[in-house]
Structure formats: C-alpha cells, structure tokens
Design a protein around this motif. Structure first.
Motif, PDB file in Angstrom:
ATOM      1  N   TYR A 124      43.934  45.204  49.290  1.00 40.59           N
ATOM      2  CA  TYR A 124      43.370  46.398  48.661  1.00 40.59           C
ATOM      3  C   TYR A 124      44.316  47.581  48.858  1.00 40.59           C
ATOM      4  O   TYR A 124      44.806  47.829  49.967  1.00 40.59           O
ATOM      5  CB  TYR A 124      41.996  46.739  49.267  1.00 40.59           C
ATOM      6  CG  TYR A 124      40.854  46.006  48.605  1.00 40.59           C
ATOM      7  CD1 TYR A 124      40.677  44.638  48.827  1.00 40.59           C
ATOM      8  CD2 TYR A 124      39.971  46.669  47.758  1.00 40.59           C
ATOM      9  CE1 TYR A 124      39.627  43.956  48.219  1.00 40.59           C
ATOM     10  CE2 TYR A 124      38.922  45.997  47.147  1.00 40.59           C
ATOM     11  CZ  TYR A 124      38.749  44.638  47.375  1.00 40.59           C
ATOM     12  OH  TYR A 124      37.723  43.971  46.763  1.00 40.59           O
ATOM     13  N   GLY A 180      36.751  42.215  42.769  1.00 38.55           N
ATOM     14  CA  GLY A 180      36.023  43.233  43.528  1.00 38.55           C
ATOM     15  C   GLY A 180      34.566  43.356  43.147  1.00 38.55           C
ATOM     16  O   GLY A 180      33.952  44.418  43.356  1.00 38.55           O
ATOM     17  N   THR A 210      41.932  35.859  51.263  1.00 40.09           N
ATOM     18  CA  THR A 210      42.225  37.235  51.646  1.00 40.09           C
ATOM     19  C   THR A 210      42.713  38.025  50.428  1.00 40.09           C
ATOM     20  O   THR A 210      43.669  37.628  49.764  1.00 40.09           O
ATOM     21  CB  THR A 210      43.312  37.268  52.740  1.00 40.09           C
ATOM     22  OG1 THR A 210      42.846  36.514  53.864  1.00 40.09           O
ATOM     23  CG2 THR A 210      43.591  38.698  53.166  1.00 40.09           C
ATOM     24  N   GLU A 252      37.357  37.135  51.920  1.00 38.08           N
ATOM     25  CA  GLU A 252      36.201  36.614  51.188  1.00 38.08           C
ATOM     26  C   GLU A 252      35.966  35.169  51.628  1.00 38.08           C
ATOM     27  O   GLU A 252      36.853  34.320  51.496  1.00 38.08           O
ATOM     28  CB  GLU A 252      36.472  36.655  49.676  1.00 38.08           C
ATOM     29  CG  GLU A 252      36.749  38.046  49.119  1.00 38.08           C
ATOM     30  CD  GLU A 252      35.477  38.879  48.969  1.00 38.08           C
ATOM     31  OE1 GLU A 252      34.381  38.323  49.180  1.00 38.08           O
ATOM     32  OE2 GLU A 252      35.597  40.076  48.654  1.00 38.08           O
ATOM     33  N   TYR A 256      32.627  43.885  46.368  1.00 36.38           N
ATOM     34  CA  TYR A 256      33.007  45.217  46.850  1.00 36.38           C
ATOM     35  C   TYR A 256      32.298  46.311  46.046  1.00 36.38           C
ATOM     36  O   TYR A 256      31.743  47.275  46.601  1.00 36.38           O
ATOM     37  CB  TYR A 256      34.535  45.326  46.729  1.00 36.38           C
ATOM     38  CG  TYR A 256      35.134  46.678  46.895  1.00 36.38           C
ATOM     39  CD1 TYR A 256      35.166  47.318  48.131  1.00 36.38           C
ATOM     40  CD2 TYR A 256      35.728  47.331  45.802  1.00 36.38           C
ATOM     41  CE1 TYR A 256      35.756  48.562  48.274  1.00 36.38           C
ATOM     42  CE2 TYR A 256      36.325  48.568  45.942  1.00 36.38           C
ATOM     43  CZ  TYR A 256      36.332  49.189  47.171  1.00 36.38           C
ATOM     44  OH  TYR A 256      36.914  50.423  47.313  1.00 36.38           O
ATOM     45  N   ARG A 305      35.400  37.409  43.192  1.00 36.35           N
ATOM     46  CA  ARG A 305      35.663  38.072  44.479  1.00 36.35           C
ATOM     47  C   ARG A 305      36.902  38.954  44.375  1.00 36.35           C
ATOM     48  O   ARG A 305      36.922  40.090  44.854  1.00 36.35           O
ATOM     49  CB  ARG A 305      35.871  37.017  45.569  1.00 36.35           C
ATOM     50  CG  ARG A 305      34.723  36.045  45.770  1.00 36.35           C
ATOM     51  CD  ARG A 305      33.528  36.656  46.445  1.00 36.35           C
ATOM     52  NE  ARG A 305      32.535  35.632  46.761  1.00 36.35           N
ATOM     53  CZ  ARG A 305      32.323  35.165  47.977  1.00 36.35           C
ATOM     54  NH1 ARG A 305      33.003  35.616  48.996  1.00 36.35           N
ATOM     55  NH2 ARG A 305      31.402  34.226  48.190  1.00 36.35           N
ATOM     56  N   GLU A 353      28.501  46.375  46.749  1.00 38.30           N
ATOM     57  CA  GLU A 353      28.216  47.016  48.042  1.00 38.30           C
ATOM     58  C   GLU A 353      28.235  48.540  47.906  1.00 38.30           C
ATOM     59  O   GLU A 353      27.391  49.239  48.481  1.00 38.30           O
ATOM     60  CB  GLU A 353      29.255  46.563  49.077  1.00 38.30           C
ATOM     61  CG  GLU A 353      29.111  45.106  49.493  1.00 38.30           C
ATOM     62  CD  GLU A 353      30.291  44.594  50.323  1.00 38.30           C
ATOM     63  OE1 GLU A 353      30.220  43.452  50.795  1.00 38.30           O
ATOM     64  OE2 GLU A 353      31.290  45.338  50.466  1.00 38.30           O
ATOM     65  N   THR A 399      45.144  47.326  52.978  1.00 37.23           N
ATOM     66  CA  THR A 399      44.022  46.779  53.740  1.00 37.23           C
ATOM     67  C   THR A 399      43.698  45.383  53.212  1.00 37.23           C
ATOM     68  O   THR A 399      44.027  45.049  52.063  1.00 37.23           O
ATOM     69  CB  THR A 399      42.775  47.666  53.640  1.00 37.23           C
ATOM     70  OG1 THR A 399      42.402  47.795  52.267  1.00 37.23           O
ATOM     71  CG2 THR A 399      43.050  49.037  54.211  1.00 37.23           C
ATOM     72  N   ARG A 400      43.064  44.606  54.046  1.00 38.95           N
ATOM     73  CA  ARG A 400      42.758  43.227  53.666  1.00 38.95           C
ATOM     74  C   ARG A 400      41.258  42.980  53.790  1.00 38.95           C
ATOM     75  O   ARG A 400      40.631  43.410  54.760  1.00 38.95           O
ATOM     76  CB  ARG A 400      43.534  42.242  54.540  1.00 38.95           C
ATOM     77  CG  ARG A 400      44.990  42.125  54.131  1.00 38.95           C
ATOM     78  CD  ARG A 400      45.800  41.294  55.113  1.00 38.95           C
ATOM     79  NE  ARG A 400      47.016  40.768  54.504  1.00 38.95           N
ATOM     80  CZ  ARG A 400      48.114  41.498  54.289  1.00 38.95           C
ATOM     81  NH1 ARG A 400      48.146  42.772  54.640  1.00 38.95           N
ATOM     82  NH2 ARG A 400      49.167  40.961  53.706  1.00 38.95           N
ATOM     83  N   ARG A 401      40.739  42.273  52.813  1.00 39.47           N
ATOM     84  CA  ARG A 401      39.322  41.913  52.814  1.00 39.47           C
ATOM     85  C   ARG A 401      39.253  40.391  52.702  1.00 39.47           C
ATOM     86  O   ARG A 401      39.791  39.804  51.754  1.00 39.47           O
ATOM     87  CB  ARG A 401      38.623  42.581  51.623  1.00 39.47           C
ATOM     88  CG  ARG A 401      37.141  42.249  51.496  1.00 39.47           C
ATOM     89  CD  ARG A 401      36.581  42.849  50.203  1.00 39.47           C
ATOM     90  NE  ARG A 401      35.249  42.343  49.945  1.00 39.47           N
ATOM     91  CZ  ARG A 401      34.124  43.015  50.174  1.00 39.47           C
ATOM     92  NH1 ARG A 401      34.172  44.251  50.609  1.00 39.47           N
ATOM     93  NH2 ARG A 401      32.940  42.469  49.922  1.00 39.47           N
ATOM     94  N   PRO A 429      41.550  46.480  44.379  1.00 34.38           N
ATOM     95  CA  PRO A 429      42.093  45.176  44.771  1.00 34.38           C
ATOM     96  C   PRO A 429      43.308  44.769  43.934  1.00 34.38           C
ATOM     97  O   PRO A 429      43.364  45.046  42.738  1.00 34.38           O
ATOM     98  CB  PRO A 429      40.918  44.225  44.512  1.00 34.38           C
ATOM     99  CG  PRO A 429      40.101  44.906  43.468  1.00 34.38           C
ATOM    100  CD  PRO A 429      40.221  46.373  43.736  1.00 34.38           C
TER     101      PRO A 429
END
Length: 816
Positions: free
Chosen positions: A396, A132, A393, A380, A135, A129, A138, A376-378, A401
């Motif tokens: 990015y 990425g 978290t 998972e 990510y 994760r 996607e 920014t935060r993604r 990442p």
C-alpha cells in the motif's frame, strides 16, 4: 402441493443427472451425500404456492411486536413501533427469502469464495483483496458506525439476519448451501458495507486509462485529441443546457508536468460500452393529474434471484415503499407519501492508476514528492476449501494498493485491465456513510430534505432524480467527486508527482443540479452530466447520448401524461442512432451494383421503421452492417477488438461524426490495401459483407431467424450460473442505444413509475420474484409481467389494519 413437489423433485433429479454427466464444476469436488439426504437435502426446498394465512413467530432481539403483511407477490409490508424493530425485521425477512444471495455476494466482495468452492475461485478472491475491497469496506464501516443513527440501523439489521440464521437447521438451508455443502455463518455489520463495494465495482470500477495511455504513445497527442474529444459531437446533457451555476467555483488545479507517465506494454481488454439506466420526471404542468410523475429503470445484471428485493417499511416517522438490496438496510429506490426518487449511474472518473517508482526490489520504499516513502504491507489471509490458507501480501502507498507490483504476481488469465506496477486511487476505499442518504430519503418530505440527504452520499456517484407532492422536480448528478484538472485520469498518472494527486473535492453544494426547469421535465440516461460550461472536470467520457435524446424528445412532446405514458417510454425500442445515420449509410449504396439477394436485403432495410422490436429483421441488418462498417474503419490501425488489443478504439459518436462531416477522412482508408478508400467504399464493402454474413448464419433473407429477437442474445441466468435455476435465453427487443436497453444478461432490473399527489400511487416490476428459492412459486412469479412490458400496481399501505384483497398472509413477530 404434492404434484408441485413431485415435479420439482423430478426436475432437480434430471438436472443432477445432467450435471453429473457433464462434470458440473460446482459439484465436481464436493460431497453429494448431504445434498441428496431425504431428511435435510434438496427435497426439503420445495414450497407450495399456497401460503399460511397467519403465522406467529418469536425471535431474538425485538423490543415490541412487529406486524408483517404479505401481498399476492409475497412482498412484505413491515409495520414496527420503533426504528430498531423496523430494521431488525427488515434483516430477518430479507434473510428468510434471500439468505444465500446475501451470503454469496458478501463472500464475492470480501474475497472469500474459495472457502466454499475451493481453489477455482482463488484468483477472484485475490483480485478483490488486491483491489482493496476489504480495506474499503472497513473504512466505510468506520464512517457508518460514527453516526449513532446509522449505527443503530446497521446493528439492528444485523441482529435481524442473525435471529433468522440461528433458528435454522440444515434441512432449512437454501438449496445452494446444500449444493455447495456449507452452512450459513453469522452476519456482520461490515457485510452491509460489502454490498456498497460491489456496487462501486459494478458502476465505478472500470477504467480506460491503460488503453488511452497506449493509444497516446502510438498515435501522439494531436491524434488522440482529435479522435477522443472531451465532449461528444452530439449531446443532450442531463442538466439542461443554459442552466446557471449559482456558485463561485474553487480554483481549478493545474495539470502536472509529468502528466504522461511511463507504462508497461501489458495487453488489456476493451471497455465495453455501457448499456446504462434511465430515470426521468415530468412536471405537473404536463401530466393529466397535475402532479409530477417519476420513472426509473436501473439497468444491471439480470439474475435469479433478482438483485433487488421489494419491501414496504413503516414505523414512526417513516412509511416508504421500493426496492432494497438484500444485505443492506433501507429502501434504495422508491417513494413515500410526499416524495419519490430514483438513480442512474453518473460514470464519474473516481478511479485512477498511478505508476509507482520503487527504490529497489525489496519494494519497501517508493519515490514521491522528492523523497523515499515507506510502503506499508497488508496481509490477506485467504482460506481455501480442502487446502492450506494462502497468505497474500499487498503493498500500500498513500495512493492506495499496488494491485500487482510485478508481472509475476499477476496470473496470465486474470483481470487484464489492471496495469502492473501501479497503485489504485479509488473512491470506494474512502470512509463513507451512503446508507444515511437512503435513510433520510426514506423519511423525506420535500426538496430541502432531498438536498440534505444527498450530502451524505459518496460512491458510486448517481444521478438522483426527485419529485414531490409539493410539485417540485429535480435532478442532481451526485457523489463525492474529486477536484481534478482537465483530463486528470484520462491516462495513467505519474505517482511520484504530488501535482497528480486528487486536489480535494467539489463541494457537495456545487454538484450540478437542476430544479423545476421551464421545459417541465428532467431526465438522465448516463450521458454527459452538463454542457461544457460547468467549471469542474467530472470525466471525459459518459454514456452515448441516444437514449437521453429519445427520452427528452418524447417528454418534450407529452401533454397530459399518465403513468402508462411512462411505462410505454420505458419499453421504447426506437433507435435515435439509426435515425442519425441510416439515411447517410444508404446514400452510398448503388443498387445497380447489387445482386438479387443484396437488393432484397436493401429493400428490407429501406422500409424498416428504425425500431429494435423483437420481430424486426431491419434491426438485425442495420446492427450487423454498422458493426462491420465500424470494424472495417478502425481495425487496420487499431488492431482487432477480440485480440485483447491494448489500444482504445474511437467511440461510436466520433465515428458518426466522421461519416457525416468528413467522409473522405484518412481514417476510412484501409492502410493494408493499395487503393485509397473513403466512407463510401467502406460502407459498400461492409454492406456486402453483412449480407454474406447473415445469409451464412440464418439462410435466405426475411425468414424468422433474421428477426432481431432471435439474433441477439438475451438471457437471465442464476446468480451462480447453476443450470436449471435460471430462465436462460429468451426472445426480446431492445438494444444498448434504445431506451429499452436490454442486451445479453443486462437490462432493466427494476421498472418503477410513481404518480405523486395527495394519494401517491406506485407501479413497479422486476424480472423474478421475492423468493430466492428455486423451489418456490415466488422465485419468478413476476417474470412474465416484466417480459410483457407491464407494471404491477404496488400496494402502499397506510396502516397494518388497512383492508385489501391483495393481502394474503400476516406474520406477527414478537420477542423470544
């Protein structure tokens, strides 16, 4: 049938008893009731070698009937009346044979293993994760779905997989689902993209930037430049030397002022030398038939089930045979009536680390281009069997990442080649549409079609070899290659400086390529793509040159070559490396100073034929001696390789250069002894150590325990290392520097030779079988042929009604 079932049941029972006695990890926390259930458990997974002659099935989603002929190896030949049905049937049939493999590979890439095996897989999931992978998948899915043709292909393939899954009852599940006690879930289009991410991780997911930065800080720029040159001492590049670059290159970016960034002192592991892949093509002018012959043997992890699945796909506008990736549409390596193609890894530098300067401990902003920029935060969400989900978290930046923003985020026993506090710029994160390349190659008719297909390919960059019935041959190191300044990415980069960003892309039309050279052949074995005249920077290190040198030497000498000439070359164990250095090494050994045993070993080595065949004792002695010499040369100043040292050791090529050209170099002196050693002393000492080491491990010289095939580790395990489901260790020849690069659990995952011409003929083999079921005869029915170095003649049908004694069964699919 009944005997097979009985034997299979007893074998699995014994394996189960062994596993329970040894606290087999996969089973230790899982319920066994379903697995042992006589109605639905593993007992139902045994299959007969004898298959149904004809079968009719109704499945969801088909527009028209599809005919599938199975040959004696249970390889499906699919005949459909339109594209939609072709790829739907491909998905259905692949899932029927390889559903668990498709599921577990997808779970691995997407960081979802913990859902089925529990917390033991949590760090693997976090790693994927944080790298990425989701990510990137996607973004790849976006690229594929923008293309209406590929959208139809991906959706139809997905529909086919799900048509199979929906008809399953628990008793039909592949045995691994029963062992792990979970059920298959519906396939999604993004799962196809995850397969690409796995390939990028395998072939373009490594980096020595961390090691090189540490080495630079310890030894300084002059030493690094000397010991780690950008072009090897000896090379036989993929694009023939002297090829003209028929284009005007873009301006080359200038190195930034902050080329060397600060970095932490986290220790890391050494990058192991790749054992690579081979492909080549020889022109009709040098073959017995007058038409080109193409060969390819991609070297990857060897597992049961195999990474590949053989298949023929026929529909209006396409008739293609080759290997596919279970979980992805189209044929990846193969041929049709007009062209053939194959791939090896380029090893382009498409993964860079950027040191990030955060504003404060909140890590909400980072410094870049002389201003603070928003992070920014993604989030998972990792579901864990038997436990609450983990919300992880990931930060990015515009680079990508930040895999581990501080040491606390990074487990002590996790992936040590990831520098803390750095952002990852990786080509696998970019939007892409690689399957379009294979879709077009499957339908290609000539060289122009080949070139058009390559423009869609992003990553991992591959050396695409090509031959056509028109008698054209070509090779193109191809992918989406970043436009870089020289050595950009050799070290960790300063992430605050825009000058360190990638500066666009090398135009696809300017990727290095060669067509119909006067020499009459082309090849690749992961070595340098070009000679130094190519205007762009691709990487500073590639695979060593020895395999490429051997292939080119043999191809240059061939006249009236045949398919068997190619087969023999694919299994070639001759060592160019030994040819280069053995005589020089022996020169320093004084027989008058040796004891009787050492003289016996020396004599064996002197009479060795430089082949790494399985029964050769000389290969064992040479390999051990070189490793001892290499270690004694560098260990005093670069530390032990086995201690997770954070310094990069100089390459074999540079060590050979020092031995041959500068045997009194300071690097041969052991700084921890009072005397000054040269290469001669190191060779004498390492030879004595070698004899002592081999005597201690294998007894007196010359007995069978000294044979190369018994000394080296070669094995094929189950994909999940389930005991009893793999082949285990076996005796084999070859080594990393020979064409037959078979080492540990890696090697030729698919050997293919294609004779082009009015009637194309293909030959191929992989180590395993079509079925993913260990209870099936077709789980490993091709293994022995592969071990013997032989090829199967492939059945390439021109119509579903073609008569052949190889056809054993017919399956008709029609709409439900």
């Amino acid at each position: 049938m009944k005997y097979f079932k009985a034997i299979f049941s007893v074998a699995v029972t014994l394996a189960l008893i062994w596993a329970l006695q040894h606290r087999f990890e996969l089973l230790s926390n899982l319920p066994l009731g379903n697995f042992l259930n006589p109605a639905n458990g593993f007992w139902q997974n045994s299959e007969s070698k004898h298959i149904l002659v004809a079968e009719d099935l109704k499945i969801e989603g088909l527009q028209q009937p599809v005919t599938i002929r199975f040959d004696s190896n249970m390889i499906p030949h699919i005949f459909a009346k339109n594209n939609h049905d072709l790829y739907l049937a491909q998905g259905y049939i692949t899932a029927r044979d390889r559903l668990w493999q498709m599921d577990i590979q997808t779970r691995s890439a997407s960081g979802r293993l913990s859902e089925v095996v529990g917390p033991k897989a949590l760090e693997v999931d976090r790693y994927h994760r944080r790298m990425g992978m989701v990510y990137g998948a996607e973004n790849t899915l976006k690229g594929m779905m923008k293309d209406p043709v590929m959208r139809e292909v991906i959706n139809a393939y997905t529909e086919g997989v799900n048509s199979y899954i929906r008809n399953l009852s628990p008793r039909d599940y592949p045995i691994e689902f029963k062992i792990l006690d979970y059920a298959p879930e519906e396939w999604k289009p993004i799962n196809c993209a995850f397969l690409l991410k796995l390939m990028s991780e395998t072939l373009a997911g490594g980096s020595d930037e961390f090691l090189m930065t540490s080495t630079l800080k310890k030894f300084g720029a002059a030493t690094v430049k000397d010991l780690f040159p950008d072009y090897p001492f000896r090379e036989d590049p993929i694009i023939p030397v002297g090829t003209k670059w028929d284009f005007k290159p873009l301006p080359i970016p200038q190195p930034s002022k902050t080329f060397l960034a600060e970095q932490s002192d986290i220790k890391t592991i050494q990058k192991v030398e790749g054992i690579g892949s081979n492909n080549w093509v020889i022109a009709g002018s040098k073959t017995a038939s007058g038409y080109p012959i193409l060969a390819n043997d991609p070297h990857l992890n060897l597992t049961l089930p195999s990474i590949w699945y053989q298949m023929q796909l026929e529909a209006p506008g396409v008739n293609v045979y080759g290997v596919t990736l279970p979980g992805a549409p189209c044929v990846v390596i193969g041929y049709n009536n007009k062209i053939s193609w194959g791939v090896t890894n380029v090893d382009a530098d498409v993964l860079d680390w950027y040191q990030i300067k955060f504003k404060d401990n909140t890590k909400n902003e980072y410094w870049y281009n002389n201003k603070w920029n928003k992070v920014t935060r993604r989030v998972e969400v990792i579901n864990i069997r038997g436990e609450k989900p983990l919300y992880d978290t990931v930060l990015y930046t515009h680079h990508g990442p930040v895999v581990y923003e501080n040491a606390g985020k990074k487990p002590a026993d996790s992936y040590e080649n990831i520098p803390v506090g750095t952002a990852l710029r990786w080509i696998a994160h970019d939007e892409s549409n690689e399957f379009k390349t294979f879709y077009l190659l499957n339908r290609g008719k000539n060289y122009d079609d080949y070139r058009e297909a390559l423009t869609y390919y992003t990553a991992p960059a591959q050396n695409f070899i090509f031959a056509s019935a028109d008698k054209d041959i070509a090779i193109t190191p191809n992918g989406k290659l970043p436009l870089k300044f020289k050595d950009q990415g050799k070290f960790i980069l300063d992430g605050t400086d825009p000058a360190n960003d990638w500066h666009g892309w090398i135009p696809a039309s300017q990727n290095p390529t060669a067509k119909n050279p006067a020499q009459g052949y082309l090849s690749s074995a992961n070595q340098s793509s070009t000679d130094p005249s190519y205007p762009y920077y691709i990487n500073w290190q590639f695979g060593p040159y020895e395999r490429g040198k051997r292939i080119n030497t043999r191809l240059a000498a061939m006249q009236k070559a045949t398919v068997d000439s190619m087969r023999v070359l694919q299994t070639d164990n001759y060592s160019i490396f030994a040819q280069d250095v053995l005589a020089e090494m022996l020169k320093y050994i004084d027989p008058t100073k040796l004891d009787e045993t050492q003289i016996q070993v020396l004599n064996i080595l002197k009479s060795w034929n430089k082949r790494f065949d399985a029964d050769e004792v000389g290969a064992t002695i040479f390999n051990t001696w070189w490793l001892n010499f290499y270690t004694q040369t560098w260990q005093d100043q670069f530390g032990k390789l086995t201690d997770n040292n954070n310094l990069k050791w100089p390459s074999r090529d540079r060590t050979v250069q020092l031995l041959l050209k500068d045997p009194t170099s300071k690097w041969f002196n052991n700084t921890k002894t009072p005397v000054v050693e040269t290469a001669g002393e190191v060779l004498s000492n390492s030879f004595a150590a070698t004899v002592s080491q081999l005597m201690h491990k294998y007894g007196k010289p010359g007995n069978s325990k000294w044979q190369w095939g018994n000394v080296k580790e070669t094995y094929i395990n189950h994909l999940a290392n389930i005991p009893g489901f793999g082949l285990g260790k076996f005796k084999a020849g070859g080594t990393g520097s020979t064409v037959n690069a078979l080492v540990d659990g890696h090697g030729p995952s698919w050997r293919m030779v294609v004779q082009l011409g009015p009637n194309v003929k293909g030959y191929g083999i992989f180590p395993g079988g079509e079925s993913g079921n260990p209870g099936s005869y077709f789980y490993d029915d091709m293994l022995k042929t592969w071990q013997d170095g032989k090829l199967n003649e492939l059945l390439f049908m021109q119509s579903p009604n073609e008569q052949s004694n190889k056809i054993k069964s017919t399956l008709t699919l029609s709409a439900k």
